[in-house]
Motif scaffolding. Structure first.
Motif, PDB file in Angstrom:
ATOM      1  N   UNK A  57       0.681  -1.314  -0.027  1.00 56.50           N
ATOM      2  CA  UNK A  57       0.004   0.001  -0.009  1.00 56.50           C
ATOM      3  C   UNK A  57       0.670   1.352  -0.047  1.00 56.50           C
ATOM      4  N   UNK A  58       1.936   1.170   0.896  1.00 55.97           N
ATOM      5  CA  UNK A  58       2.810   2.422   0.915  1.00 55.97           C
ATOM      6  C   UNK A  58       3.518   2.813  -0.304  1.00 55.97           C
ATOM      7  N   UNK A  59       4.152   1.556  -1.046  1.00 58.98           N
ATOM      8  CA  UNK A  59       4.735   1.556  -2.251  1.00 58.98           C
ATOM      9  C   UNK A  59       3.777   2.332  -3.253  1.00 58.98           C
ATOM     10  N   UNK A  60       2.500   1.871  -3.376  1.00 53.48           N
ATOM     11  CA  UNK A  60       1.773   2.178  -4.531  1.00 53.48           C
ATOM     12  C   UNK A  60       1.390   3.448  -4.053  1.00 53.48           C
ATOM     13  N   UNK A  61       1.104   4.074  -3.045  1.00 54.77           N
ATOM     14  CA  UNK A  61       0.594   5.421  -2.839  1.00 54.77           C
ATOM     15  C   UNK A  61       1.928   6.493  -2.988  1.00 54.77           C
ATOM     16  N   UNK A  62       3.039   6.197  -2.822  1.00 54.79           N
ATOM     17  CA  UNK A  62       4.192   6.916  -3.055  1.00 54.79           C
ATOM     18  C   UNK A  62       4.602   6.839  -4.439  1.00 54.79           C
ATOM     19  N   UNK A  63       4.562   5.553  -5.203  1.00 53.56           N
ATOM     20  CA  UNK A  63       5.325   5.888  -6.441  1.00 53.56           C
ATOM     21  C   UNK A  63       4.485   5.201  -7.632  1.00 53.56           C
ATOM     22  N   UNK A  64       3.038   5.295  -7.285  1.00 55.19           N
ATOM     23  CA  UNK A  64       2.212   4.783  -8.308  1.00 55.19           C
ATOM     24  C   UNK A  64       2.473   3.357  -9.159  1.00 55.19           C
ATOM     25  N   UNK A  65       2.368   3.439 -10.255  1.00 49.81           N
ATOM     26  CA  UNK A  65       2.548   2.132 -11.093  1.00 49.81           C
ATOM     27  C   UNK A  65       4.009   1.640 -11.256  1.00 49.81           C
ATOM     28  N   UNK A  66       5.034   2.540 -11.105  1.00 48.71           N
ATOM     29  CA  UNK A  66       6.504   2.159 -10.896  1.00 48.71           C
ATOM     30  C   UNK A  66       6.798   2.082  -9.606  1.00 48.71           C
ATOM     31  N   UNK A  67       7.132   0.765  -9.322  1.00 49.44           N
ATOM     32  CA  UNK A  67       7.481   0.256  -7.848  1.00 49.44           C
ATOM     33  C   UNK A  67       9.108   0.704  -8.052  1.00 49.44           C
ATOM     34  N   UNK A  68       9.225   1.223  -6.647  1.00 53.30           N
ATOM     35  CA  UNK A  68      10.837   1.620  -6.465  1.00 53.30           C
ATOM     36  C   UNK A  68      11.700   0.319  -5.807  1.00 53.30           C
ATOM     37  N   UNK A  69      10.755  -0.656  -5.342  1.00 53.43           N
ATOM     38  CA  UNK A  69      11.239  -1.803  -4.408  1.00 53.43           C
ATOM     39  C   UNK A  69      10.990  -3.055  -5.058  1.00 53.43           C
ATOM     40  N   UNK A  70      11.832  -4.055  -5.044  1.00 58.98           N
ATOM     41  CA  UNK A  70      11.417  -5.250  -5.661  1.00 58.98           C
ATOM     42  C   UNK A  70      11.030  -6.291  -4.488  1.00 58.98           C
ATOM     43  N   UNK A  71       9.796  -5.911  -4.194  1.00 60.42           N
ATOM     44  CA  UNK A  71       9.265  -6.859  -2.897  1.00 60.42           C
ATOM     45  C   UNK A  71       9.474  -8.477  -2.887  1.00 60.42           C
ATOM     46  N   UNK A  72       9.200  -9.094  -4.109  1.00 64.95           N
ATOM     47  CA  UNK A  72       9.442 -10.565  -4.039  1.00 64.95           C
ATOM     48  C   UNK A  72      10.862 -10.876  -3.604  1.00 64.95           C
ATOM     49  N   UNK A  73      11.949 -10.364  -3.814  1.00 66.79           N
ATOM     50  CA  UNK A  73      13.372 -10.424  -3.654  1.00 66.79           C
ATOM     51  C   UNK A  73      13.329  -9.961  -2.063  1.00 66.79           C
ATOM     52  N   UNK A  74      13.076  -8.959  -1.951  1.00 70.33           N
ATOM     53  CA  UNK A  74      13.087  -8.319  -0.499  1.00 70.33           C
ATOM     54  C   UNK A  74      12.728  -9.200   0.651  1.00 70.33           C
ATOM     55  N   UNK A  75      11.243  -9.749   0.311  1.00 72.79           N
ATOM     56  CA  UNK A  75      10.553 -10.532   1.011  1.00 72.79           C
ATOM     57  C   UNK A  75      11.131 -12.016   1.036  1.00 72.79           C
ATOM     58  N   UNK A 132      -2.442  -4.872  -0.639  1.00 67.41           N
ATOM     59  CA  UNK A 132      -2.342  -3.558  -0.280  1.00 67.41           C
ATOM     60  C   UNK A 132      -2.125  -2.350  -1.434  1.00 67.41           C
ATOM     61  N   UNK A 133      -1.582  -2.982  -2.703  1.00 63.68           N
ATOM     62  CA  UNK A 133      -1.568  -2.514  -3.901  1.00 63.68           C
ATOM     63  C   UNK A 133      -3.051  -2.354  -4.658  1.00 63.68           C
ATOM     64  N   UNK A 134      -3.641  -3.176  -4.261  1.00 65.65           N
ATOM     65  CA  UNK A 134      -5.013  -3.182  -4.860  1.00 65.65           C
ATOM     66  C   UNK A 134      -5.835  -2.255  -3.827  1.00 65.65           C
ATOM     67  N   UNK A 140      -6.659   5.444  -4.697  1.00 69.51           N
ATOM     68  CA  UNK A 140      -6.080   6.615  -5.840  1.00 69.51           C
ATOM     69  C   UNK A 140      -7.221   6.618  -6.870  1.00 69.51           C
ATOM     70  N   UNK A 141      -7.985   5.735  -7.288  1.00 69.63           N
ATOM     71  CA  UNK A 141      -9.262   6.001  -8.242  1.00 69.63           C
ATOM     72  C   UNK A 141     -10.317   6.643  -7.454  1.00 69.63           C
ATOM     73  N   UNK A 142     -10.460   6.816  -6.042  1.00 66.31           N
ATOM     74  CA  UNK A 142     -11.554   7.520  -5.642  1.00 66.31           C
ATOM     75  C   UNK A 142     -10.908   8.913  -5.726  1.00 66.31           C
ATOM     76  N   UNK A 143      -9.559   9.243  -5.193  1.00 69.92           N
ATOM     77  CA  UNK A 143      -9.203  10.539  -5.010  1.00 69.92           C
ATOM     78  C   UNK A 143      -8.852  11.269  -6.454  1.00 69.92           C
TER      79      UNK A 143
END
Length: 144
Positions: A57-75, A132-134, A140-143
Motif C-alpha cells: 500500500x505504501x509503495x503504490x501510494x508513494x510511487x504509483x505504478x512504477x515500484x521503487x522496491x522489488x518486493x518479491x526479492x526483499x521478502x 495492499x496495492x489493490x 487513488x481511483x477515488x481521489x
C-alpha cells in the motif's frame, strides 16, 4: 539491507514467541493443543500478511505504478534470514527446562523447520503486498 533485516528479525521474533507460547500450552493445556497450534499459526501468518499489506500500500501510494522496491526479492531474503534465525532460536529455546518445543535437532530446525517458516513468512507477505496495492489503487481511483 536494513529493510530485510528488520522484517526478518521481527517475524522471527513473532515465530519464536508463538512457538514458546505453544510450548507452554502443550505443557499446561493438553486438552487445547490443537486450537493453540492454530492460533500460533494464524498469529505468524497475520503478522506477515499485514506487514506485506503495509509495504504494498505504501509503495503504490508513494510511487504509483512504477515500484521503487522489488518486493518479491526483499521478502524472500527476509523470509530466508527469518527462517534460519527462528529455527536456531527455537532450538535454543527448546534446551530450556520446562519448555517443550518438539525436541528437534539443530539440523532439522535449520532445514525443514526453517523451510516451513520461510513459507509462513513469504507467501502471506506476497499476498499482503498484492492486497495492499489493490487497496491503494482504490484509494487513488477515488481521489482522482
Amino acid at each position: 539491507m536494513t529493510a530485510r533485516l528488520t522484517r526478518a528479525l521481527g517475524l522471527a521474533l513473532v515465530h519464536v514467541l508463538a512457538q514458546t507460547l505453544l510450548g507452554f500450552a502443550v505443557l499446561f493445556w493438553t486438552d487445547r493443543t490443537s486450537s493453540a497450534r492454530i492460533v500460533a499459526l494464524v498469529l505468524v501468518v497475520v503478522c506477515s500478511m499485514s506487514w506485506g499489506f503495509a509495504d504494498g500500500r505504501r509503495d503504490r501510494l508513494r510511487h504509483g505504478d512504477r515500484s521503487e522496491t522489488d518486493f518479491p526479492i526483499l521478502w524472500l531474503q527476509a523470509a530466508v534470514i527469518g527462517g534460519l534465525v527462528a529455527g536456531a532460536a527455537t532450538w535454543l529455546c527448546d534446551l530450556l527446562p520446562y519448555l517443550s518445543l518438539g525436541r528437534n535437532s539443530l539440523l532439522f530446525e535449520l532445514t525443514a523447520g526453517a523451510g516451513w517458516i520461510v513459507l509462513l513468512i513469504y507467501v502471506p507477505a506476497m499476498v499482503g503486498v498484492g492486497a495492499g496495492r489493490v487497496r491503494a489503487n482504490r484509494v487513488l481511483a477515488r481521489g482522482a
